[in-house]
Design an enzyme around this catalytic site. Structure first.
Site, PDB file in Angstrom:
ATOM      1  N   CYS A 125      39.527  15.733   2.892  1.00 27.74           N
ATOM      2  CA  CYS A 125      39.598  14.287   3.081  1.00 27.74           C
ATOM      3  C   CYS A 125      39.257  13.818   4.509  1.00 27.74           C
ATOM      4  O   CYS A 125      38.101  13.751   4.873  1.00 27.74           O
ATOM      5  CB  CYS A 125      40.969  13.788   2.631  1.00 27.74           C
ATOM      6  SG  CYS A 125      40.989  12.020   2.204  1.00 27.74           S
ATOM      7  N   GLU A 181      42.280  16.275  -3.533  1.00 19.79           N
ATOM      8  CA  GLU A 181      43.351  16.577  -2.580  1.00 19.79           C
ATOM      9  C   GLU A 181      44.712  16.357  -3.245  1.00 19.79           C
ATOM     10  O   GLU A 181      44.926  15.380  -3.950  1.00 19.79           O
ATOM     11  CB  GLU A 181      43.203  15.648  -1.374  1.00 19.79           C
ATOM     12  CG  GLU A 181      44.257  15.798  -0.305  1.00 19.79           C
ATOM     13  CD  GLU A 181      44.076  14.800   0.834  1.00 19.79           C
ATOM     14  OE1 GLU A 181      44.538  15.101   1.946  1.00 19.79           O
ATOM     15  OE2 GLU A 181      43.475  13.724   0.611  1.00 19.79           O
ATOM     16  N   LYS A 223      44.365  21.731   6.143  1.00 14.75           N
ATOM     17  CA  LYS A 223      43.722  20.511   6.644  1.00 14.75           C
ATOM     18  C   LYS A 223      43.889  20.404   8.156  1.00 14.75           C
ATOM     19  O   LYS A 223      45.001  20.468   8.687  1.00 14.75           O
ATOM     20  CB  LYS A 223      44.331  19.304   5.953  1.00 14.75           C
ATOM     21  CG  LYS A 223      43.655  17.975   6.267  1.00 14.75           C
ATOM     22  CD  LYS A 223      44.318  16.861   5.462  1.00 14.75           C
ATOM     23  CE  LYS A 223      43.643  15.511   5.664  1.00 14.75           C
ATOM     24  NZ  LYS A 223      44.331  14.451   4.869  1.00 14.75           N
TER      25      LYS A 223
END
Length: 256
Positions: free
Chosen positions: A141, A41, A107
């Site tokens: 994540c 990331e 995300k």
């Protein structure tokens, strides 16, 4: 393609220094062959909450770097980058193929523990990537903690997470990666950074791959910063043929 060879690059990201991180990635890529390269990331900056300073325009220098590497290595490259688009900031994953095809995933779950939602806009779209006969679902994540978003109602073969996940929550990282593989009967990949970030938070890497039964695969590489795995489509199909658990999954609709 029955076998998908993948490389996970886990390294100590230089804080907010893309040029130095590009050099590091170039160094790690020497002599490595794979069909897909997974980077952490915010691979070129670290997990920064300073998008005003670090966010790149869409298809900026980090995207172009990934595109260049994809062409040089004739492989797909993916990583996330702080990106500014239409006046908003996104933690944006780019999947870039050597033929200049690309996929964008923003995300969805922003890490409220450090106020990520105060700096970035959440994504609203689930994606599946078709590549060399494999279907892969990108995640970033903190998305790992939300199984509904990852649920395999999209007929994917692989789910993967690019991350900056701290060592202090290592148990959650490894447990949830394994859980995502088991519940979705798919390969699950997690690639993470190493080293301390600017806040002194230590990251131990712990990049891993689990098969569709939750078994941890062993890297084929002795290099601790470049982990190599081979995913076998026949093994995946055999597991799904024997354990038809996805046939019993709940139907649901995600309200965004």
């Amino acid at each position: 393609m029955k076998t998908l060879r993948i490389a996970l690059l886990e390294y100590d990201i230089a804080w907010e220094n893309p040029a130095k991180n590009f050099e590091k990635v170039d160094e790690l890529l020497k002599g490595v062959e794979a069909d897909v390269f997974f980077l952490p990331e915010m691979f070129s900056t670290g997990f920064t909450m300073n998008p005003e300073k670090n966010a790149e325009p869409i298809f900026g220098k980090s995207f172009k770097f990934l595109q260049q590497k994809a062409i040089e290595h004739q492989a797909a490259f993916c990583a996330s980058v702080p990106t500014k688009s239409d006046g908003q900031y996104f933690n944006r994953l780019y999947w870039v193929e050597p033929n200049e095809t690309f996929v964008i995933y923003d995300k969805r779950h922003l890490f409220s523990l450090v106020g990520e939602e105060k700096h970035y806009t959440a994504g609203v779209e689930r994606k599946v990537i078709d590549y060399k006969g494999w279907r892969l679902m990108p995640q970033i994540c903190y998305d790992l903690r939300f199984p509904v978003w990852a649920r395999n109602d999209l007929n994917y073969d692989v789910i993967f997470y690019v991350a900056n996940w701290p060592e202090r929550r290592k148990i959650a990282w490894l447990s949830l990666l394994q859980a995502r593989s088991i519940e979705n009967i798919s390969y699950c990949i997690g690639v993470n950074r190493t080293g301390d970030d600017a806040q002194g938070i230590y990251h131990s890497g712990d990049s891993n791959v689990f098969d569709a039964q939750g078994n941890k695969l062993e890297s084929l590489s002795e290099n601790k910063e470049v982990l190599i795995y081979e995913l076998q489509k026949e093994d995946l199909l055999a597991t799904r043929s024997k354990f038809k658990f996805l046939n019993d999954k709940d139907n649901f609709k995600i309200n965004l």
